[in-house]
Scaffold this motif. Structure first.
Motif, PDB file in Angstrom:
ATOM      1  N   VAL A   5       0.855  -1.188   0.000  1.00  0.00           N
ATOM      2  CA  VAL A   5       0.000   0.000   0.000  1.00  0.00           C
ATOM      3  C   VAL A   5       0.888   1.233   0.000  1.00  0.00           C
ATOM      4  O   VAL A   5       2.066   1.184   0.374  1.00  0.00           O
ATOM      5  N   THR A   6       0.311   2.359  -0.400  1.00  0.00           N
ATOM      6  CA  THR A   6       1.040   3.621  -0.403  1.00  0.00           C
ATOM      7  C   THR A   6       0.885   4.295   0.951  1.00  0.00           C
ATOM      8  O   THR A   6      -0.234   4.506   1.427  1.00  0.00           O
ATOM      9  N   LEU A   7       2.008   4.614   1.576  1.00  0.00           N
ATOM     10  CA  LEU A   7       1.983   5.219   2.903  1.00  0.00           C
ATOM     11  C   LEU A   7       2.195   6.729   2.863  1.00  0.00           C
ATOM     12  O   LEU A   7       1.755   7.433   3.776  1.00  0.00           O
ATOM     13  N   SER A  12       6.721  18.270  -4.806  1.00  0.00           N
ATOM     14  CA  SER A  12       7.987  19.004  -4.749  1.00  0.00           C
ATOM     15  C   SER A  12       8.101  19.834  -3.480  1.00  0.00           C
ATOM     16  O   SER A  12       9.186  20.268  -3.107  1.00  0.00           O
ATOM     17  N   ARG A  13       6.975  20.049  -2.796  1.00  0.00           N
ATOM     18  CA  ARG A  13       6.988  20.923  -1.622  1.00  0.00           C
ATOM     19  C   ARG A  13       6.647  20.226  -0.309  1.00  0.00           C
ATOM     20  O   ARG A  13       6.866  20.784   0.762  1.00  0.00           O
ATOM     21  N   SER A  14       6.080  19.046  -0.356  1.00  0.00           N
ATOM     22  CA  SER A  14       5.644  18.437   0.902  1.00  0.00           C
ATOM     23  C   SER A  14       5.605  16.918   0.797  1.00  0.00           C
ATOM     24  O   SER A  14       5.607  16.352  -0.299  1.00  0.00           O
ATOM     25  N   VAL A  15       5.580  16.302   1.970  1.00  0.00           N
ATOM     26  CA  VAL A  15       5.367  14.864   2.101  1.00  0.00           C
ATOM     27  C   VAL A  15       4.230  14.677   3.093  1.00  0.00           C
ATOM     28  O   VAL A  15       4.278  15.220   4.204  1.00  0.00           O
ATOM     29  N   GLN A  16       3.203  13.927   2.702  1.00  0.00           N
ATOM     30  CA  GLN A  16       2.045  13.734   3.566  1.00  0.00           C
ATOM     31  C   GLN A  16       1.717  12.257   3.694  1.00  0.00           C
ATOM     32  O   GLN A  16       1.940  11.469   2.762  1.00  0.00           O
ATOM     33  N   GLY A  21      -1.142   5.308   5.711  1.00  0.00           N
ATOM     34  CA  GLY A  21       0.028   5.719   6.479  1.00  0.00           C
ATOM     35  C   GLY A  21      -0.329   6.202   7.866  1.00  0.00           C
ATOM     36  O   GLY A  21       0.379   5.921   8.839  1.00  0.00           O
ATOM     37  N   ARG A  22      -1.445   6.932   7.971  1.00  0.00           N
ATOM     38  CA  ARG A  22      -1.877   7.403   9.290  1.00  0.00           C
ATOM     39  C   ARG A  22      -2.252   6.239  10.193  1.00  0.00           C
ATOM     40  O   ARG A  22      -1.933   6.233  11.382  1.00  0.00           O
ATOM     41  N   VAL A  23      -2.934   5.244   9.622  1.00  0.00           N
ATOM     42  CA  VAL A  23      -3.299   4.065  10.416  1.00  0.00           C
ATOM     43  C   VAL A  23      -2.048   3.349  10.911  1.00  0.00           C
ATOM     44  O   VAL A  23      -1.947   2.967  12.085  1.00  0.00           O
ATOM     45  N   LEU A  24      -1.069   3.160  10.016  1.00  0.00           N
ATOM     46  CA  LEU A  24       0.160   2.471  10.411  1.00  0.00           C
ATOM     47  C   LEU A  24       0.903   3.259  11.482  1.00  0.00           C
ATOM     48  O   LEU A  24       1.423   2.676  12.450  1.00  0.00           O
TER      49      LEU A  24
END
Length: 240
Positions: A5-7, A12-16, A21-24
């Protein structure tokens, strides 16, 4: 990649974090905290003589803890029980971080996610008022009667403009001075000073007193303590 899955989403400006990912992240934090707590309890269990730590807030046991301790101590395989009296709202955290083995918790205020628990008592709530309060002489009130009153906060992020309460004595003093009122379980009455009065709140949601412990605990001493607490609660609820 291993999870399939994608976490994270990157620009170019942020990583969310993605929802996955929030669940993990949240579950991982809980798992690490549970591991630390288990290590704390394991170190305590290795001590000689063995002992349990029970945590409760002041007056938070509805009078059941004293007879529970007495009956438990009379069991042939009983261990010593240390009682930790904490500030208001702290008992859940002390159970989760391994400081305590068992706790007296209250629904709907405490979160029992990841804990095992048994219900000891369901009780109605009362308004705690200074003697000069406009409602102090009523035989009963409803929540609508308390509209506009200042109510205390027990957590820093709890909404409302009332005072932040950490200790039962602090709450009693502020109610006596007319700075707030409170809605508490009826079993709190014996703990209150005579400067205060209590009035039943007919439509307040009842509170449930629980004995709670870490999920999937294998402690035989803890199991015996829980059984004893349940027996004491059943005897207390039985008709005279």
């Amino acid at each position: 990649r291993r999870l399939g899955v994608t976490l994270l989403t990157r620009t170019s400006r942020s990583v969310q974090l993605t929802p996955a990912g929030r669940v993990l992240l949240e579950d991982g934090r809980r798992a690490l905290a549970a591991l630390d707590a288990a290590a704390t309890r394991a170190r305590r269990a290795a001590r000689t003589p063995a002992r349990l730590v029970c945590v409760t807030k002041p007056g938070g046991d509805a009078g059941l803890l004293e007879p529970t301790l007495a009956r438990f101590a009379a069991l042939p395989d009983a261990v010593e029980v240390d009682v930790l009296v904490c500030g208001i709202g702290e008992q859940e955290g002390l159970l989760r971080d391994g400081t305590a083995d068992v706790a007296m918790l209250h629904l709907p205020y405490d979160d029992t996610t990841g804990l095992d628990s048994e219900r000891l008592l369901v009780e109605e709530q009362v308004a705690v008022l200074p003697r000069a309060h406009r409602l102090a002489g009523r035989p009963a009130v409803r929540m609508a009667d308390l509209a506009g009153e200042t109510l205390p906060r027990y957590l820093p992020d709890q909404p409302g403009g009332g005072p932040l309460i950490r200790e039962a004595a602090q709450l009693a003093q502020l109610v006596t001075l007319g700075r707030t009122i409170a809605v508490l379980p009826a079993s709190a009455r014996p703990q209150l000073p005579d400067t205060l009065v209590t009035v039943p709140v007919l439509d307040a949601a009842p509170t449930t007193l629980l004995v709670a412990w870490p999920e999937q605990s294998r402690s035989t001493a803890l199991a015996a303590f829980v059984r004893t607490a349940l027996e004491v609660a059943r005897r207390a609820a039985a008709p005279a």
